[in-house]
Design a protein around this motif. Structure first.
Motif, mmCIF file in Angstrom:
data_model
loop_
_atom_site.group_PDB
_atom_site.id
_atom_site.type_symbol
_atom_site.label_atom_id
_atom_site.label_comp_id
_atom_site.label_asym_id
_atom_site.label_seq_id
_atom_site.Cartn_x
_atom_site.Cartn_y
_atom_site.Cartn_z
ATOM 1 N N ALA A 1 0.834 -1.208 0.000
ATOM 2 C CA ALA A 1 0.000 0.000 0.000
ATOM 3 C C ALA A 1 0.868 1.257 0.000
ATOM 4 O O ALA A 1 0.550 2.252 -0.652
ATOM 5 N N ARG A 2 1.990 1.208 0.727
ATOM 6 C CA ARG A 2 2.934 2.334 0.724
ATOM 7 C C ARG A 2 3.468 2.570 -0.684
ATOM 8 O O ARG A 2 3.585 3.699 -1.142
ATOM 9 N N PHE B 1 2.069 1.797 -3.489
ATOM 10 C CA PHE B 1 0.997 2.349 -4.315
ATOM 11 C C PHE B 1 0.902 3.859 -4.119
ATOM 12 O O PHE B 1 0.810 4.632 -5.080
ATOM 13 N N SER B 2 0.960 4.270 -2.865
ATOM 14 C CA SER B 2 0.812 5.691 -2.587
ATOM 15 C C SER B 2 2.002 6.481 -3.153
ATOM 16 O O SER B 2 1.836 7.560 -3.728
ATOM 17 N N GLU B 3 3.193 5.923 -3.057
ATOM 18 C CA GLU B 3 4.375 6.574 -3.646
ATOM 19 C C GLU B 3 4.237 6.684 -5.166
ATOM 20 O O GLU B 3 4.626 7.678 -5.780
#
Lengths: 395, 374
Positions: free
Chosen positions: B278-279, B281-283
């Motif tokens: 998820a990290r 993806f956000s990056e």
């Protein structure tokens, strides 16, 4: 000249004539803006700026005229926003009424709900708060236990809410209650509108590590809420609550930013660690500030991209979780970095040995630690992204 | 500036995706390497036939004149499949320098050759003494009569081993300048560099290479700006390719998380891995915004914005995220990710090269700070 050009010209003239000069400087924090309601007294200019906007429905430019809104189409609303921003004007009114419960009622509320609640929101007469979390229901919000039992034409509420932002300054609360205890926990939740003046409702502010009290506990002891204040169907409140949360997360990515943040950080770095020509002397600090500003710009651009995509007709999805995740961590980094820059001057709690800006930086840093907890913890955001966006399998 | 693709750009994206899937899938890279080749000229010509190489070339010179946002869409798809064809160095870096610096005759000759896929260009700029950016240019350009004699050593020239024409940065009496030098000019010595990503970089010695004074691009006072503009265009275009590679690696990793089972369940059901995915993806979402923005600035869609600052913004972000995605790709694949036969390593090696090319994250953060006055 097109009609839109006419509108732009007319709008600019109107703004220039009616905006008090003190409203033409950006507010540094949202505390300086008007949240409306009956419990806070605002400075004269703030009230005047609110009143002239209310007259035209410009506190809610796109809402229907019949309900007090501006009735503007998208093109005109965009022009109004551009002209406001060109003059550095503050928004005349902000708050959960305009940003959350109002849009929800326009979408899901009955005609009676809209007629009763939308006009006072638009006019800034009624301030709203959100009653979601409970002592036993934080990240696991759906396990909430505040009971609403039907008794004649009313629901009787028993229980308590916690972390209610500005409950002490609000007039009404939109609140999640349990109307059924059997079955799936999500299927027994209802969404009610509650007058904070209802007998049996008491509010107690919570003091945070920063010394401020932006949150409250709200106790409900036999408070009677008329059945007509139910939004949507009984036991179907969870879907409504979730839709509102997604909306909140988009907002929250932006909410901690203060006007002039970058300039303040850079200026403080120059003052406290010195300059080397035009540059901040300490290359490590300079790198940390640059990294922060790059990340902030990337987030700002991503928020803009989401807005542009929405305008192009794409529906906002669970991606909004990244705004909450990144926005809150960025704010923590910024407040932490400011303390690093100030050095020992960031250790003051109060007193003459510290400048007001230094004391504020310290309190802001302490307050910022809550950013990754409130409004859904970072861990919850990561769960949402993993499961709903990336479709990773459940554990 | 709108940060969304136009309908036309979305159509181009789909076309590029289909073409890459059919003609240039990731598996092709291994076959090229097995044959000892760094790219396919045949495929490069097909890309030219699709109009990709002329996307930023003006219509008058055989291009479409559509702009960098269009090329971005193509570079992203090429990056996903790790396609090594020299689109960036030719169709963006060289095209930018020629559009801004060449006289009419030179522009016509070279830009037409770029758009048609007939000639591959490489920017020969870095020298052993420099690190990133404009660096120190020791290559000497001496004018006498109607000719200029170039002397110097260039290193790490992207596409240098396959280029037909070089754009050489050199120091003339009146300032820094770029010169158009045919690969087969007398005195040009190309030594291929074997790099981790298998692409055709080279060191290039210029041993008294004589070119006509017409080979110089731009006026004396503009030379430095022209070079900077070409480097910024390359930096920005590279971030589009990097974004594509990150997405390719990330998609592959997600697929693995969903299918690889340990302890009787897919490993993607473990929260420790879910949160890391998820990290990433956000990056990637943040990186995408910076890439889209920087290409818009390069196209002049935001008049007030600085191309240099936009380039540094995007490259600082993408360099960091590229390495993070690549490392996580290897780690989340576990042992198989360390093997030669798995593609995780291909993504990691390309990420490392791209991370440093045109300057790494630290260089661009420093430049970003300087451009913003701190």
């Amino acid at each position: 000249m097109t009609e839109l050009d006419d509108f732009r010209g007319e709008t600019r003239a109107w703004l220039e004539e009616n905006a008090p000069p003190s409203m033409r400087t950006p507010a540094r924090t949202s505390e300086e803006l008007c949240w409306g309601g009956t419990k806070v007294t605002y400075p004269k200019d703030v009230v005047r700026w609110l009143e002239v906007n209310v007259e035209r429905g410009y506190t809610a430019p796109t809402w229907p005229k019949a309900l007090g809104g501006g009735g503007l189409d998208r093109a005109r609303a965009k022009i109004l926003a551009e002209e406001m921003s060109a003059l550095s004007l503050r928004p005349p009114l902000i708050g959960f009424g305009l940003s959350m419960i109002g849009p929800l009622l326009l979408q899901e509320g009955s005609e009676a709900h809209q007629k009763r609640h939308i006009p006072p929101i638009v006019r800034g007469e009624i301030r709203w708060c959100q009653g979601y979390s409970e002592p036993g229901a934080g990240s696991d919000l759906a396990s909430l236990q505040t009971k609403a039992v039907r008794d004649g034409d009313a629901y009787v509420l028993e229980g308590s809410k916690i972390w209610t932002s500005y409950a002490d300054k609000s007039d009404w609360m939109f609140i999640l209650v349990r109307t059924r205890s059997d079955g799936r926990k999500q299927d027994g939740i209802s969404f009610l509108l509650m007058d904070m003046a209802t007998p049996g409702v008491t509010v107690k502010p919570i003091r945070l590590i920063s010394g401020a009290s932006p949150f409250c506990e709200t106790f409900l002891a036999g408070a009677r809420v008329p059945c007509e204040n139910l939004v949507g169907e009984e036991n179907r409140g969870w879907a409504i609550a979730r839709a509102l949360l997604a909306h909140e997360r988009t907002m929250i990515g932006d909410i901690f930013k203060e006007q002039g943040d970058r300039e303040r950080l850079v200026a403080a770095a120059r003052a406290h660690v010195g300059e080397d020509g035009a540059r901040i002397a300490d290359p490590i600090l300079r790198d940390r500030i640059a990294a922060l500003e790059i990340e902030q710009t990337c987030l700002d651009l991503t928020l803009q991209r989401a807005k542009d995509a929405a305008r192009a007709g794409h529906k906002p999805g669970h991606e909004s979780s990244i705004f909450k995740l990144v926005g809150t961590e960025l704010n923590q980094t910024r407040r932490d970095l400011m303390c690093s820059v100030l050095g020992l001057q960031s250790l003051g709690w109060e007193g003459d040995g510290y400048e007001a800006d230094e004391l504020k930086a310290t309190r802001d840093w302490l307050r910022s630690r809550g950013n990754t907890i409130e409004g859904g913890t970072s861990e919850i955001q990561l769960d949402i992204i993993a499961k709903r966006v990336l479709a990773l399998p459940g554990a | 500036m709108d940060l969304v693709l136009t309908e036309e750009q979305t159509l181009l994206q789909k076309a590029a995706r289909d073409f890459v899937a059919a003609r240039a899938p990731r598996s092709r890279l291994r076959k090229l390497h097995e044959r000892g080749e760094s790219f396919s000229r045949e495929l490069y010509r097909e890309m030219a036939a699709l109009g990709w190489l002329g996307l930023v070339v003006p219509e008058a010179h055989g291009g479409a004149g559509l702009g960098a946002r269009y090329l971005m869409v193509v570079l992203e798809e090429l990056g996903k499949a790790l396609a090594p064809e020299p689109v960036l160095s030719t169709a963006l870096v060289a095209a930018t320098a020629l559009v801004h610096g060449a006289n009419d005759a030179a522009a016509k000759e070279h830009l037409t050759a770029i758009a048609s896929g007939e000639r591959i260009f490489a920017l020969a700029h870095d020298e052993a003494g420099g690190r990133f950016g404009l660096g120190a240019i020791d290559t000497d350009a001496r004018a006498a009569g109607g000719t200029v004699t170039l002397r110097g050593e260039k290193v790490h020239v992207e596409g240098g081993a396959i280029a037909d024409t070089l754009l050489v940065s050199a120091r003339a009496k009146d300032g820094v300048a770029l010169f158009v030098v045919p690969r087969d000019a007398k005195g040009v010595r190309v030594t291929p560099e074997r790099r981790i990503d298998g692409r055709a970089a080279a060191s290039i010695a210029l041993d008294g290479v004589e070119v006509s004074s017409d080979a110089r691009l731009g006026d004396p006072e503009k030379g430095q700006r022209l070079l900077e503009r070409a480097l910024d265009a390359g930096t920005i275009g590279l971030t589009a390719e990097m974004l594509g590679s990150m997405l390719g690696a990330f998609e592959m990793t997600l697929e693995y998380l969903k299918t690889r089972e340990q302890f009787g369940v897919p490993i993607g059901s473990f929260q420790a891995l879910q949160h890391r995915a998820a990290r990433l993806f956000s990056e990637l979402e943040l990186a995408r915004s910076a890439v889209l923005y920087a290409h818009g600035v390069l196209d002049g869609l935001d008049e007030g914005a600085s191309v240099a600052a936009a380039a540094s913004l995007a490259k600082a972000k993408c360099s960091d995220v590229a390495m993070r995605v690549a490392y996580e790709t290897v780690q989340m694949h576990g042992g198989i990710g360390m093997t030669e036969e798995h593609d995780a390593g291909l993504y990691l090696k390309r990420a490392r090269v791209a991370e440093m090319t045109y300057g790494d994250a630290a260089y661009h953060r420093d430049r970003f700070a300087r451009l913003h006055g701190f």
